[in-house]
Design a protein around this motif. Structure first.
Motif, PDB file in Angstrom:
ATOM      1  N   UNK A  15     -33.577 -10.218  38.678  1.00 27.20           N
ATOM      2  CA  UNK A  15     -32.318 -10.964  38.606  1.00 27.20           C
ATOM      3  C   UNK A  15     -32.458 -12.230  37.779  1.00 27.20           C
ATOM      4  N   UNK A  16     -33.648 -12.838  37.829  1.00 25.29           N
ATOM      5  CA  UNK A  16     -33.916 -14.010  36.992  1.00 25.29           C
ATOM      6  C   UNK A  16     -34.938 -13.616  35.926  1.00 25.29           C
ATOM      7  N   UNK A  17     -34.482 -13.554  34.707  1.00 25.56           N
ATOM      8  CA  UNK A  17     -35.334 -13.193  33.576  1.00 25.56           C
ATOM      9  C   UNK A  17     -35.170 -14.242  32.489  1.00 25.56           C
ATOM     10  N   UNK A  18     -36.275 -14.602  31.840  1.00 22.15           N
ATOM     11  CA  UNK A  18     -36.224 -15.540  30.727  1.00 22.15           C
ATOM     12  C   UNK A  18     -36.155 -14.759  29.421  1.00 22.15           C
ATOM     13  N   UNK A  19     -35.412 -15.270  28.458  1.00 24.56           N
ATOM     14  CA  UNK A  19     -35.353 -14.655  27.135  1.00 24.56           C
ATOM     15  C   UNK A  19     -35.807 -15.690  26.110  1.00 24.56           C
ATOM     16  N   UNK A  20     -36.784 -15.311  25.335  1.00 23.74           N
ATOM     17  CA  UNK A  20     -37.343 -16.169  24.301  1.00 23.74           C
ATOM     18  C   UNK A  20     -36.813 -15.668  22.963  1.00 23.74           C
ATOM     19  N   UNK A  21     -36.138 -16.532  22.212  1.00 19.65           N
ATOM     20  CA  UNK A  21     -35.416 -16.088  21.019  1.00 19.65           C
ATOM     21  C   UNK A  21     -35.782 -16.903  19.799  1.00 19.65           C
ATOM     22  N   UNK A  22     -35.770 -16.211  18.659  1.00 23.28           N
ATOM     23  CA  UNK A  22     -35.985 -16.859  17.368  1.00 23.28           C
ATOM     24  C   UNK A  22     -35.128 -16.139  16.342  1.00 23.28           C
ATOM     25  N   UNK A  23     -34.725 -16.852  15.297  1.00 25.32           N
ATOM     26  CA  UNK A  23     -33.980 -16.186  14.233  1.00 25.32           C
ATOM     27  C   UNK A  23     -34.830 -15.062  13.666  1.00 25.32           C
ATOM     28  N   UNK A  24     -34.209 -13.938  13.384  1.00 21.47           N
ATOM     29  CA  UNK A  24     -34.937 -12.728  12.997  1.00 21.47           C
ATOM     30  C   UNK A  24     -35.874 -12.966  11.822  1.00 21.47           C
ATOM     31  N   UNK A  25     -35.432 -13.764  10.848  1.00 21.27           N
ATOM     32  CA  UNK A  25     -36.246 -13.954   9.645  1.00 21.27           C
ATOM     33  C   UNK A  25     -37.449 -14.860   9.873  1.00 21.27           C
ATOM     34  N   UNK A  26     -37.484 -15.556  11.000  1.00 21.58           N
ATOM     35  CA  UNK A  26     -38.622 -16.433  11.307  1.00 21.58           C
ATOM     36  C   UNK A  26     -39.244 -16.063  12.654  1.00 21.58           C
ATOM     37  N   UNK A  27     -39.184 -14.791  12.997  1.00 17.62           N
ATOM     38  CA  UNK A  27     -39.613 -14.359  14.336  1.00 17.62           C
ATOM     39  C   UNK A  27     -41.004 -13.738  14.359  1.00 17.62           C
ATOM     40  N   UNK A  28     -41.826 -13.973  13.336  1.00 16.27           N
ATOM     41  CA  UNK A  28     -43.137 -13.303  13.257  1.00 16.27           C
ATOM     42  C   UNK A  28     -44.023 -13.653  14.452  1.00 16.27           C
ATOM     43  N   UNK A  29     -44.002 -14.924  14.894  1.00 18.74           N
ATOM     44  CA  UNK A  29     -44.856 -15.313  16.016  1.00 18.74           C
ATOM     45  C   UNK A  29     -44.377 -14.659  17.307  1.00 18.74           C
ATOM     46  N   UNK A  30     -43.050 -14.541  17.453  1.00 13.05           N
ATOM     47  CA  UNK A  30     -42.493 -13.931  18.651  1.00 13.05           C
ATOM     48  C   UNK A  30     -42.781 -12.427  18.678  1.00 13.05           C
ATOM     49  N   UNK A  31     -42.698 -11.774  17.526  1.00 10.27           N
ATOM     50  CA  UNK A  31     -43.028 -10.350  17.452  1.00 10.27           C
ATOM     51  C   UNK A  31     -44.517 -10.124  17.712  1.00 10.27           C
ATOM     52  N   UNK A  32     -45.337 -11.066  17.268  1.00 10.40           N
ATOM     53  CA  UNK A  32     -46.767 -10.967  17.556  1.00 10.40           C
ATOM     54  C   UNK A  32     -47.009 -11.076  19.058  1.00 10.40           C
ATOM     55  N   UNK A  33     -46.260 -11.954  19.729  1.00 14.23           N
ATOM     56  CA  UNK A  33     -46.396 -12.087  21.179  1.00 14.23           C
ATOM     57  C   UNK A  33     -46.067 -10.769  21.881  1.00 14.23           C
ATOM     58  N   UNK A  34     -45.013 -10.114  21.437  1.00 17.82           N
ATOM     59  CA  UNK A  34     -44.633  -8.816  22.020  1.00 17.82           C
ATOM     60  C   UNK A  34     -45.758  -7.801  21.837  1.00 17.82           C
ATOM     61  N   UNK A  35     -46.324  -7.750  20.638  1.00 18.49           N
ATOM     62  CA  UNK A  35     -47.410  -6.811  20.351  1.00 18.49           C
ATOM     63  C   UNK A  35     -48.607  -7.065  21.269  1.00 18.49           C
ATOM     64  N   UNK A  36     -48.987  -8.333  21.417  1.00 17.43           N
ATOM     65  CA  UNK A  36     -50.153  -8.663  22.235  1.00 17.43           C
ATOM     66  C   UNK A  36     -49.887  -8.336  23.702  1.00 17.43           C
ATOM     67  N   UNK A  37     -48.719  -8.722  24.224  1.00 20.16           N
ATOM     68  CA  UNK A  37     -48.408  -8.461  25.630  1.00 20.16           C
ATOM     69  C   UNK A  37     -48.354  -6.964  25.916  1.00 20.16           C
ATOM     70  N   UNK A  38     -47.861  -6.181  24.970  1.00 12.79           N
ATOM     71  CA  UNK A  38     -47.861  -4.725  25.153  1.00 12.79           C
ATOM     72  C   UNK A  38     -49.278  -4.196  25.257  1.00 12.79           C
ATOM     73  N   UNK A  39     -50.164  -4.731  24.443  1.00 12.32           N
ATOM     74  CA  UNK A  39     -51.561  -4.271  24.452  1.00 12.32           C
ATOM     75  C   UNK A  39     -52.286  -4.730  25.726  1.00 12.32           C
TER      76      UNK A  39
END
Length: 341
Positions: free
Chosen positions: A31-55
């Motif tokens: 019910x309580x979820x945090x969303x971390x957002x960045x503009x798509x064109x500058x989201x490389x660090x956020x996408x890297x975080x997703x990759x690492x957390x998945x692994x």
């Protein structure tokens, strides 16, 4: 998941964090979820975080959980969004403020044990966090803590570009300061800095007002100076931090070794007898001076790549070259996150 953005929780250099309020299928996420957002064109660090957390997966209770990602269009701008566990207690930096700027050794021991357990999982999984500090350790409603902010994390042993260095300058290890090397021992050095700040309320490195980032990196990377060990700690606590501040990364204790240290095993009633005689095992290595590298320090806060002569020279020469480069002097222990709770 269909969702709408709720109240803002914090803002940083690369992303913002808000509450995510589901509008359909509310049972898909907590019910309580945090969303971390960045503009798509500058989201490389956020996408890297997703990759690492998945692994890393969800097998460790000391690593923040990721519930997925998506893209959204808001006010004509495309955003990349990462859904994460919501930490009701904020970060350990907030916890420090709640304790009037100083956390007791007993509590610091419990927090440290949890951080080391998390780092052990990260390192065993083949990754390096690269930015351990109070702001990146989250506190949950039950008092438990988890390591978060994996945007700068990288695979251990992965080839780095010349001059690449990740992390916050105040928490950088000697090998990061002199050569940009960020492997698992760098996380252990940052852990030591984090513990010092927990129990003193002050950064591990004391610097004069107006001092440049480069003068700090020179102190970290050259010579034998290490941060001062707090006097208010037990002998176990002092010895634990000393094991984190061994300047040679090859001799610095690993997370697995630290989990067996008396500071994390004892409850504080049984003193730990420190060894001053000749080393008898790999646990007794002295604080050797760091080895020479031919890379250069930089900060992830500055994305420009600096070109230097490829010739080999000492860390002292490299850092003196940096002192002549006109760069922004932004090297505080914070990476620009501001709490808006």
């Amino acid at each position: 998941m269909d969702w709408v953005r709720g109240d803002a929780l914090g803002r940083g250099s690369f992303a913002t964090v808000s509450l995510a309020i589901p509008t359909t299928n509310p049972n898909q996420f907590p019910s309580l979820t945090a969303v971390k957002s960045a503009e798509a064109q500058t989201s490389c660090w956020l996408r890297n975080e997703k990759h690492v957390l998945d692994r890393l997966g969800s097998s460790s209770p000391r690593i923040i959980r990721c519930f997925g990602d998506d893209c959204s269009f808001e006010n004509g701008v495309e955003y990349y969004n990462l859904f994460l566990e919501y930490a009701a207690g904020g970060s350990l930096a907030d916890e420090l403020k709640n304790h009037d700027g100083q956390i007791s050794e007993h509590e610091a021991r419990e927090y440290t044990r949890a951080i080391v357990e998390g780092l052990s999982h990260v390192h065993k999984s083949g990754f390096v966090h690269c930015d351990i500090k109070l702001q990146n350790i989250l506190v949950f409603g039950d008092g438990g803590i988890k390591i978060a902010d994996f945007g700068l994390a990288r695979e251990a042993g992965q080839k780095q570009e010349k001059s690449e260095c990740r992390g916050t300058p105040m928490f950088m290890s000697p090998e990061q300061a002199t050569g940009g090397e960020c492997e698992s021992p760098a996380d252990i050095w940052a852990l030591g800095c984090t513990i010092v700040e927990m129990v003193t309320g002050k950064p591990a490195w004391q610097v004069e007002k107006g001092a440049s980032m480069w003068s700090l990196l020179l102190r970290i990377g050259v010579g034998e100076e290490v941060p001062e060990i707090p006097n208010n700690l037990s002998e176990d606590g002092k010895d634990f931090i000393e094991k984190c501040f061994i300047k040679d990364p090859k001799k610095r204790w690993s997370a697995e070794m630290l989990l067996k240290h008396p500071f994390l095993i004892n409850d504080g009633t049984v003193p730990f007898k420190r060894v001053h005689e000749s080393p008898r095992s790999h646990f007794d290595f002295p604080d050797w001076v760091s080895s020479v590298t031919n890379s250069l320090p930089s900060s992830p806060e500055f994305q420009d790549k600096w070109d230097f002569d490829d010739g080999f020279c000492s860390p002292e020469d490299r850092l003196r070259q940096l002192l002549t480069v006109n760069r922004p002097a932004s090297w505080s222990e914070s990476d620009g996150w501001s709490s808006v709770r």
